[in-house]
Scaffold this motif. Structure first.
Motif, PDB file in Angstrom:
ATOM      1  N   ALA A 219       0.834  -1.207   0.000  1.00 21.59           N
ATOM      2  CA  ALA A 219       0.000   0.000   0.000  1.00 21.59           C
ATOM      3  C   ALA A 219       0.868   1.257   0.000  1.00 21.59           C
ATOM      4  O   ALA A 219       0.579   2.227  -0.720  1.00 21.59           O
ATOM      5  N   TYR A 220       1.922   1.262   0.799  1.00 21.70           N
ATOM      6  CA  TYR A 220       2.795   2.439   0.859  1.00 21.70           C
ATOM      7  C   TYR A 220       3.450   2.713  -0.484  1.00 21.70           C
ATOM      8  O   TYR A 220       3.538   3.867  -0.933  1.00 21.70           O
ATOM      9  N   SER A 221       3.922   1.664  -1.145  1.00 25.29           N
ATOM     10  CA  SER A 221       4.592   1.849  -2.439  1.00 25.29           C
ATOM     11  C   SER A 221       3.622   2.353  -3.498  1.00 25.29           C
ATOM     12  O   SER A 221       3.957   3.253  -4.280  1.00 25.29           O
ATOM     13  N   ALA A 222       2.407   1.783  -3.529  1.00 26.12           N
ATOM     14  CA  ALA A 222       1.409   2.221  -4.507  1.00 26.12           C
ATOM     15  C   ALA A 222       1.017   3.681  -4.270  1.00 26.12           C
ATOM     16  O   ALA A 222       0.918   4.476  -5.224  1.00 26.12           O
ATOM     17  N   TYR A 223       0.791   4.040  -3.019  1.00 25.49           N
ATOM     18  CA  TYR A 223       0.433   5.435  -2.699  1.00 25.49           C
ATOM     19  C   TYR A 223       1.569   6.388  -3.068  1.00 25.49           C
ATOM     20  O   TYR A 223       1.334   7.448  -3.662  1.00 25.49           O
ATOM     21  N   PHE A 224       2.791   6.008  -2.721  1.00 27.08           N
ATOM     22  CA  PHE A 224       3.917   6.901  -2.997  1.00 27.08           C
ATOM     23  C   PHE A 224       4.075   7.153  -4.491  1.00 27.08           C
ATOM     24  O   PHE A 224       4.244   8.301  -4.931  1.00 27.08           O
ATOM     25  N   ILE A 225       4.035   6.089  -5.290  1.00 27.80           N
ATOM     26  CA  ILE A 225       4.203   6.258  -6.737  1.00 27.80           C
ATOM     27  C   ILE A 225       3.095   7.140  -7.318  1.00 27.80           C
ATOM     28  O   ILE A 225       3.369   8.074  -8.089  1.00 27.80           O
ATOM     29  N   ALA A 226       1.846   6.841  -6.970  1.00 32.37           N
ATOM     30  CA  ALA A 226       0.708   7.541  -7.583  1.00 32.37           C
ATOM     31  C   ALA A 226       0.564   8.983  -7.095  1.00 32.37           C
ATOM     32  O   ALA A 226       0.327   9.892  -7.904  1.00 32.37           O
ATOM     33  N   ILE A 227       0.689   9.198  -5.800  1.00 32.51           N
ATOM     34  CA  ILE A 227       0.390  10.514  -5.221  1.00 32.51           C
ATOM     35  C   ILE A 227       1.642  11.340  -4.969  1.00 32.51           C
ATOM     36  O   ILE A 227       1.798  12.443  -5.510  1.00 32.51           O
TER      37      ILE A 227
END
Length: 399
Positions: A219-227
């Motif tokens: 979740a952290y990696s997906a959020y960081f990349i997108a946002i």
């Protein structure tokens, strides 16, 4: 598998010196396309070279791999057949099972080490985010895509012989086909080991491997990349952790494939000041026996401005490896302890070393037999993104 983790990781980190992740959103999108493509290919290299290949070389079953459209392992069919004649049947079966599971093992070791890199400063960078996403997701998706229907190998020499007959452009055809599948063959070998066709099933492996998705770094990696990265332009992000006194904490889960069956692990990510650590608690039920384990790894202990220390340990009680009759053999207790050091004479270059010992037993990324653990290599530190990145050629000498 640990030998190659730093090479795979730093090969991506290194090129950010030449092409920084900062800049206009067009540059960030272009960088992301390259990053995700590189991450997928490097995960597959880890799957083949430092997963299957590592276990093949350890078992003396032949060479490391062949390269087609995908990376996968091959071996020396004649040598494998000779070893099959020399080894007790159950011993040969355990060596086969760990080779079939080696690709997933290699990817999981990569994910574990990249997560550990994020802990000392509690920060994620674009490269680490893509490696975490791809390594955790691809290993889980690969297992989920495995079906119980289809052929299984009588023994691994059949696969080696088949690969030897293929032309280079045909090599990818055997990968994950009806004929060959890592998970299906692993399950068949575990059932053969215990003389029980129902000791383990492909569906059980698929269901249990969903635990790997219970990892906060997905979740952290997906959020960081997108946002944080694509939208806001931040080249690193300090992700949240649960405060526990002077410590920070995150829980996670993992399922692993061992030479004696499945194990479930509770992964505890811990940060104290600038020290990052992972503590593992393992449990498995295997036919008439159980396995238990506790282990950990830490890094970031500064004893001098130019010296950093870390370490790794694991203590276990598990079914005896290479027993002639695993069902009746007593469980074995074992231990592994290694000391990791890094000397940094310059801002960008360091020298890393590893010294330790383990008894006979299964630990992800380590040899099965008892013996010393020795490592020496170089480290490349990438500055400018808020995170120091170790190991260009780290731990390239093992045993």
């Amino acid at each position: 598998a640990l030998v190659g983790t730093s090479v795979v990781h730093s090969s991506m980190e290194g090129y950010s010196l030449l092409w920084p992740h900062r800049g206009h959103i067009i540059n960030r999108i272009a960088h992301s396309v390259v990053d995700v493509t590189s991450a997928i290919n490097l995960v597959m290299i880890h799957h083949g070279v430092f997963g299957h290949g590592f276990r093949l070389r350890e078992a003396r079953f032949g060479n490391t791999l062949k390269y087609g459209r995908f990376y996968f392992f091959s071996g020396d069919a004649a040598k494998i057949m000779q070893l099959k004649k020399e080894l007790p049947p159950k011993v040969f079966i355990q060596k086969e099972s760990v080779i079939h599971a080696g690709g997933i093992e290699g990817i999981q070791v990569l994910a574990q080490q990249v997560a550990l890199q994020c802990l000392p400063q509690q920060k994620i960078t674009p490269i680490r985010a893509w490696l975490l996403l791809q390594s955790i997701y691809l290993s889980t998706a690969y297992v989920h895509a495995s079906t119980p229907d289809g052929k299984v190998l009588d023994d691994i020499s059949v696969l080696a012989h088949t690969v030897e007959q293929l032309e280079p452009h045909q090599e990818s055809n055997i990968y994950n086909t009806e004929y060959y599948n890592n998970v299906r063959n692993y399950v068949a070998k575990i059932n053969e080991l215990y003389d029980d066709p129902n000791a383990l099933s492909v569906q059980t492996v698929r269901n249990t491997f969903y635990l790997n998705l219970l990892n906060p770094f997905i979740a952290y990696s997906a959020y960081f990349i997108a946002i944080e990265y694509l939208l806001k332009g931040n080249t690193y992000w300090q992700y949240p952790m649960i405060p526990l006194g002077g410590f920070k904490y995150l829980p996670g889960m993992k399922c692993i494939m061992t030479p004696y069956g499945l194990e479930t692990q509770l992964v505890n990510y811990i940060r104290y000041k600038d020290i990052g650590a992972q503590i593992l608690l393992s449990y498995g039920q295997h036919a008439t026996q159980q396995s238990y384990g506790i282990g950990g790894q830490c890094k970031g202990i500064a004893i001098h401005p130019n010296w950093m220390l870390g370490g790794r340990f694991y203590i276990w009680k598990q079914p005896q490896l290479f027993a002639k009759d695993p069902s009746s053999a007593p469980s074995q207790t074992g231990v592994m302890l290694t000391l990791l050091g890094e000397y940094t004479p310059t801002k960008y270059l360091g020298i890393v070393s590893q010294l330790g010992y383990k008894t006979q037993g299964y630990v992800q990324g380590e040899h099965l037999d008892a013996g010393p653990i020795l490592g020496l290599g170089l480290a490349l530190h990438v500055s400018g993104e808020g995170v120091a990145t170790p190991s260009l050629l780290g731990d390239c000498v093992d045993r």
